[in-house]
Design an enzyme around this catalytic site. Structure first.
Site, PDB file in Angstrom:
ATOM      1  N   HIS A  30     -25.144  21.155  75.018  1.00 56.18           N
ATOM      2  CA  HIS A  30     -23.921  20.380  75.261  1.00 56.18           C
ATOM      3  C   HIS A  30     -22.759  21.332  75.556  1.00 56.18           C
ATOM      4  O   HIS A  30     -21.959  21.095  76.454  1.00 56.18           O
ATOM      5  CB  HIS A  30     -23.543  19.541  74.036  1.00 56.18           C
ATOM      6  CG  HIS A  30     -24.245  18.218  73.921  1.00 56.18           C
ATOM      7  ND1 HIS A  30     -24.264  17.286  74.942  1.00 56.18           N
ATOM      8  CD2 HIS A  30     -24.928  17.649  72.893  1.00 56.18           C
ATOM      9  CE1 HIS A  30     -24.930  16.199  74.537  1.00 56.18           C
ATOM     10  NE2 HIS A  30     -25.361  16.403  73.304  1.00 56.18           N
ATOM     11  N   GLU A  59     -26.528  13.259  77.206  1.00 58.16           N
ATOM     12  CA  GLU A  59     -27.658  13.402  76.291  1.00 58.16           C
ATOM     13  C   GLU A  59     -28.904  13.902  77.021  1.00 58.16           C
ATOM     14  O   GLU A  59     -29.593  14.811  76.556  1.00 58.16           O
ATOM     15  CB  GLU A  59     -27.956  12.064  75.595  1.00 58.16           C
ATOM     16  CG  GLU A  59     -27.006  11.748  74.466  1.00 58.16           C
ATOM     17  CD  GLU A  59     -26.885  12.889  73.473  1.00 58.16           C
ATOM     18  OE1 GLU A  59     -27.905  13.472  73.084  1.00 58.16           O
ATOM     19  OE2 GLU A  59     -25.751  13.212  73.099  1.00 58.16           O
ATOM     20  N   HIS A  80     -30.388  21.650  71.641  1.00 62.10           N
ATOM     21  CA  HIS A  80     -29.715  20.466  72.183  1.00 62.10           C
ATOM     22  C   HIS A  80     -28.188  20.583  72.047  1.00 62.10           C
ATOM     23  O   HIS A  80     -27.455  20.359  73.015  1.00 62.10           O
ATOM     24  CB  HIS A  80     -30.235  19.226  71.439  1.00 62.10           C
ATOM     25  CG  HIS A  80     -29.572  17.947  71.837  1.00 62.10           C
ATOM     26  ND1 HIS A  80     -30.077  17.128  72.824  1.00 62.10           N
ATOM     27  CD2 HIS A  80     -28.448  17.340  71.379  1.00 62.10           C
ATOM     28  CE1 HIS A  80     -29.278  16.070  72.952  1.00 62.10           C
ATOM     29  NE2 HIS A  80     -28.288  16.171  72.091  1.00 62.10           N
ATOM     30  N   GLU A  81     -27.729  20.954  70.872  1.00 58.58           N
ATOM     31  CA  GLU A  81     -26.272  21.025  70.650  1.00 58.58           C
ATOM     32  C   GLU A  81     -25.632  22.163  71.448  1.00 58.58           C
ATOM     33  O   GLU A  81     -24.559  22.000  72.024  1.00 58.58           O
ATOM     34  CB  GLU A  81     -25.963  21.185  69.149  1.00 58.58           C
ATOM     35  CG  GLU A  81     -26.378  19.995  68.295  1.00 58.58           C
ATOM     36  CD  GLU A  81     -25.784  18.674  68.777  1.00 58.58           C
ATOM     37  OE1 GLU A  81     -24.638  18.670  69.274  1.00 58.58           O
ATOM     38  OE2 GLU A  81     -26.480  17.654  68.679  1.00 58.58           O
TER      39      GLU A  81
HETATM   40 ZN   LIG Z   1     -26.469  15.117  72.023  1.00 53.87          ZN
END
Ligand SMILES: [Zn+2]
Length: 265
Positions: free
Chosen positions: A140, A198, A136-137
């Site tokens: 980004h 997100e 997830h990070e």
């Molecule tokens: Zn996030």
């Protein structure tokens, strides 16, 4: 009249400054290049790591590093398949675990510098949980969300459209903007990203974790634990993050796609 000309010029420069997210193809505002932001990020990262303190828990530290390298390989493979390897130019990956049991957080800077805080480890629970957060990070960063947010804030807060103008006028503000934009500011955590960012990171992160050999079907359970607060701190991030039910539902919808990339270890 002049006002109109200025607005028009601003709109025009913004239109020219759009780029596309490699994975989803979404257009985004991009006034900051990787060539500008990565050296800044690397400098800030050195400071963060120096201050640390780094965790002395070797088992957890090695787990974060191991998962990090696997996700890195997956990203490199994915970008090569998409003919987008050039987007990783200047990346110098690094993965560290910082000792702060109150910080339920992790982030990845443009250029691949990653920090996990010990506070998120109990919610990760195991290596697959670490992979959910890592995917997830890193997503980004690959989707250039930090760059996009920094661009938006430069215009909104300072009316400036170049990094050099901002750094020339107010270098401290420039650094703060960068740290906030990547979610590494002192008071902001995973909470400050927009709902759109997100969702995009959730979606792309599932593919990265699957390619790295971690079962993407484990992701909804992680976000469920996160939603229940997990740590001692209240789950502040819930207020700006996608509503909990929506997030879980979206994740479940993306799992079949991610499964196509899943290579069981
Ligand atoms: Zn996030």
């Amino acid at each position: 009249m002049w006002k109109k000309v200025i607005v028009f010029a601003a709109v025009l420069s913004v239109l020219y400054a759009c780029s596309k997210v490699a994975v989803t193809g979404r257009s985004q505002l991009s006034l900051v290049s990787n060539g500008e932001i990565i050296p800044m990020a690397n400098k800030e990262y050195v400071e963060v790591i120096k201050k640390g303190p780094l965790s002395t828990n070797q088992e957890q530290t090695q787990m974060v590093k191991r998962v990090g390298v696997k996700i890195q390989k997956a990203v490199e493979q994915y970008m090569a398949q998409k003919g987008a390897s050039s987007e990783l130019a200047g990346f110098a990956w690094e993965f560290n675990l910082i000792d702060d049991p109150k910080m339920v957080n992790a982030w990845c800077m443009p250029g691949g510098k990653v920090a996990f805080y010990t506070g998120i480890m109990p919610i990760c629970k195991d290596e697959t949980g670490v992979a959910v957060v890592m995917g997830h990070e890193v997503a980004h960063a690959i989707a250039n969300h930090g760059r996009e947010r920094m661009s938006q804030q430069m215009i909104a807060q300072y009316g400036l459209s170049t990094v050099s103008a901002l750094m020339g006028q107010n270098p401290t503000a420039g650094k703060e903007l960068l740290m906030q934009a990547v979610g590494a500011g002192t008071n902001v955590g995973m909470l400050k990203f927009s709902r759109e960012h997100e969702s995009e990171a959730d979606h792309i992160g599932l593919i990265f974790m699957a390619m790295a050999g971690y079962d993407p079907a484990a992701a909804p359970a992680f976000w469920q634990r996160m939603g229940q607060g997990g740590g001692s701190e209240p789950p502040e991030f819930l207020s700006t993050h996608p509503s909990h039910g929506t997030r879980i539902k979206d994740l479940q919808g993306w799992i079949p796609e991610a499964m196509k990339y899943y290579k069981k270890q």
